[in-house]
Scaffold this motif. Structure first.
Motif, short mmCIF file in Angstrom:
data_model
loop_
_atom_site.label_atom_id
_atom_site.label_comp_id
_atom_site.label_asym_id
_atom_site.label_seq_id
_atom_site.Cartn_x
_atom_site.Cartn_y
_atom_site.Cartn_z
N ASP A 1 -11.33 -28.47 15.89
CA ASP A 1 -10.57 -27.52 15.08
C ASP A 1 -11.33 -26.22 14.90
O ASP A 1 -12.57 -26.19 14.95
CB ASP A 1 -10.27 -28.12 13.71
N LEU A 2 -10.58 -25.16 14.67
CA LEU A 2 -11.12 -23.85 14.32
C LEU A 2 -10.39 -23.36 13.09
O LEU A 2 -9.21 -23.68 12.90
CB LEU A 2 -10.92 -22.85 15.46
N SER A 3 -11.08 -22.56 12.27
CA SER A 3 -10.40 -21.98 11.12
C SER A 3 -11.16 -20.75 10.65
O SER A 3 -12.31 -20.53 11.03
CB SER A 3 -10.29 -23.00 9.98
N GLY A 4 -10.50 -19.97 9.83
CA GLY A 4 -11.11 -18.78 9.28
C GLY A 4 -10.14 -18.03 8.39
O GLY A 4 -9.11 -18.57 7.99
N HIS A 5 -10.48 -16.81 8.11
CA HIS A 5 -9.65 -15.94 7.29
C HIS A 5 -9.20 -14.74 8.12
O HIS A 5 -9.80 -14.42 9.14
CB HIS A 5 -10.43 -15.44 6.07
N PHE A 6 -8.16 -14.09 7.63
CA PHE A 6 -7.69 -12.87 8.29
C PHE A 6 -7.19 -11.89 7.25
O PHE A 6 -6.80 -12.25 6.15
CB PHE A 6 -6.59 -13.16 9.32
N THR A 7 -7.25 -10.63 7.62
CA THR A 7 -6.57 -9.57 6.90
C THR A 7 -5.76 -8.81 7.93
O THR A 7 -6.26 -8.52 9.03
CB THR A 7 -7.56 -8.61 6.19
N ILE A 8 -4.52 -8.56 7.60
CA ILE A 8 -3.67 -7.79 8.50
C ILE A 8 -3.03 -6.64 7.74
O ILE A 8 -2.79 -6.74 6.54
CB ILE A 8 -2.58 -8.64 9.19
N LEU B 1 0.82 -1.21 0.00
CA LEU B 1 0.00 0.00 0.00
C LEU B 1 0.85 1.26 0.00
O LEU B 1 0.41 2.32 -0.45
CB LEU B 1 -0.94 0.01 1.21
N ALA B 2 2.04 1.16 0.56
CA ALA B 2 3.00 2.27 0.61
C ALA B 2 4.38 1.64 0.85
O ALA B 2 4.47 0.43 1.07
CB ALA B 2 2.64 3.24 1.74
N ALA B 3 5.40 2.44 0.82
CA ALA B 3 6.76 1.90 1.00
C ALA B 3 6.89 1.16 2.32
O ALA B 3 7.65 0.19 2.40
CB ALA B 3 7.78 3.03 0.93
N ASP B 4 6.14 1.58 3.32
CA ASP B 4 6.26 0.98 4.65
C ASP B 4 4.97 0.32 5.14
O ASP B 4 4.81 0.09 6.34
CB ASP B 4 6.73 2.02 5.67
N VAL B 5 4.05 -0.01 4.22
CA VAL B 5 2.77 -0.60 4.61
C VAL B 5 2.38 -1.72 3.64
O VAL B 5 2.42 -1.54 2.42
CB VAL B 5 1.63 0.46 4.63
N TYR B 6 2.02 -2.87 4.22
CA TYR B 6 1.50 -4.00 3.45
C TYR B 6 0.16 -4.45 4.01
O TYR B 6 -0.08 -4.35 5.21
CB TYR B 6 2.46 -5.20 3.50
N PHE B 7 -0.67 -4.95 3.12
CA PHE B 7 -1.96 -5.55 3.45
C PHE B 7 -1.84 -7.01 3.07
O PHE B 7 -1.47 -7.33 1.93
CB PHE B 7 -3.04 -4.84 2.62
N VAL B 8 -2.13 -7.92 4.00
CA VAL B 8 -1.97 -9.35 3.77
C VAL B 8 -3.29 -10.05 4.06
O VAL B 8 -3.96 -9.76 5.06
CB VAL B 8 -0.86 -9.94 4.66
N ILE B 9 -3.66 -10.97 3.18
CA ILE B 9 -4.87 -11.79 3.34
C ILE B 9 -4.42 -13.23 3.47
O ILE B 9 -3.53 -13.68 2.74
CB ILE B 9 -5.80 -11.64 2.13
N GLY B 10 -5.05 -13.94 4.38
CA GLY B 10 -4.71 -15.35 4.53
C GLY B 10 -5.80 -16.14 5.23
O GLY B 10 -6.84 -15.62 5.60
N LYS B 11 -5.50 -17.42 5.38
CA LYS B 11 -6.36 -18.34 6.13
C LYS B 11 -5.58 -18.80 7.36
O LYS B 11 -4.37 -18.97 7.30
CB LYS B 11 -6.71 -19.57 5.29
N TRP B 12 -6.31 -19.02 8.45
CA TRP B 12 -5.70 -19.59 9.65
C TRP B 12 -6.43 -20.87 10.00
O TRP B 12 -7.61 -21.05 9.67
CB TRP B 12 -5.72 -18.60 10.82
N HIS B 13 -5.71 -21.78 10.63
CA HIS B 13 -6.31 -23.05 11.04
C HIS B 13 -5.69 -23.47 12.36
O HIS B 13 -4.47 -23.44 12.52
CB HIS B 13 -6.07 -24.14 9.99
N LEU B 14 -6.54 -23.82 13.31
CA LEU B 14 -6.10 -24.38 14.59
C LEU B 14 -6.53 -25.84 14.63
O LEU B 14 -7.73 -26.14 14.63
CB LEU B 14 -6.74 -23.65 15.78
N ALA B 15 -5.56 -26.75 14.64
CA ALA B 15 -5.84 -28.17 14.81
C ALA B 15 -5.81 -28.44 16.32
O ALA B 15 -4.79 -28.21 16.97
CB ALA B 15 -4.78 -29.01 14.09
N ARG B 16 -6.97 -28.88 16.86
CA ARG B 16 -7.08 -29.06 18.32
C ARG B 16 -7.79 -30.37 18.63
O ARG B 16 -8.69 -30.79 17.90
CB ARG B 16 -7.87 -27.91 18.94
N THR B 17 -7.42 -30.95 19.75
CA THR B 17 -8.09 -32.17 20.20
C THR B 17 -9.52 -31.88 20.64
O THR B 17 -10.35 -32.79 20.65
CB THR B 17 -7.32 -32.83 21.36
N ILE B 18 -9.81 -30.64 20.99
CA ILE B 18 -11.15 -30.26 21.45
C ILE B 18 -12.01 -29.72 20.30
O ILE B 18 -13.10 -29.19 20.53
CB ILE B 18 -11.08 -29.24 22.60
#
Length: 143
Positions: A119-126, A100-117
């Motif tokens: 799983d959880l998952s979703g998307h994120f933007t940072i 977005l600028a010399a010192d700014v980035y926008f990142v899109i991704g997926k997250w996943h938590l593998a858990r014995t209780i």
């Protein structure tokens, strides 16, 4: 002789093209995200939070709304993930990097938590900003 000097200068500066500079920054951001998953998977929430901007202006947007501030974000993580069982094993799939600028980035991704209780998952933007030579997450929207 002059042609030789010009050719040497071209070769020397070839690695400094904007595309290569951008790729270097993306590589640094990927390393930051690897640092984040490593800390999480070790059960180290404080280490996980090292990747965030230590500021009251940090924004985390989740299903409960907006949280402002580094400490408040850490406190929410501690409540939601009180132990290693709740934390599980985190993985990211980084999908898009937008400069977005010399010192700014926008990142899109997926997250996943593998858990014995369960799983959880979703998307994120940072949004990341280079602060004092280091990339830091200044805004995180995870769902």
């Amino acid at each position: 002789m002059r042609q030789c000097i010009i050719l040497m200068a071209i070769v020397a500066f070839r690695g400094l093209t904007p595309a290569n500079a951008q790729q270097a920054e993306v590589t640094r951001i990927k390393a930051l995200m690897e640092q984040q998953t490593k800390a999480w998977n070790e059960g180290n929430l404080a280490g996980f939070m090292d990747t965030y901007w230590v500021s009251d202006s940090l924004m985390f947007i989740g299903k409960k709304g907006i949280t402002y501030g580094w400490q408040a974000t850490l406190d929410n993580y501690k409540k939601s993930y009180p132990d290693k069982t709740a934390m599980g094993h985190l993985s990211f799939n980084l999908l898009e990097f937008k400069k977005l600028a010399a010192d700014v980035y926008f990142v899109i991704g997926k997250w996943h938590l593998a858990r014995t209780i369960g799983d959880l998952s979703g998307h994120f933007t940072i949004v990341l900003r280079k602060i004092n030579g280091q990339w830091k997450i200044i805004a995180d929207h995870s769902s």
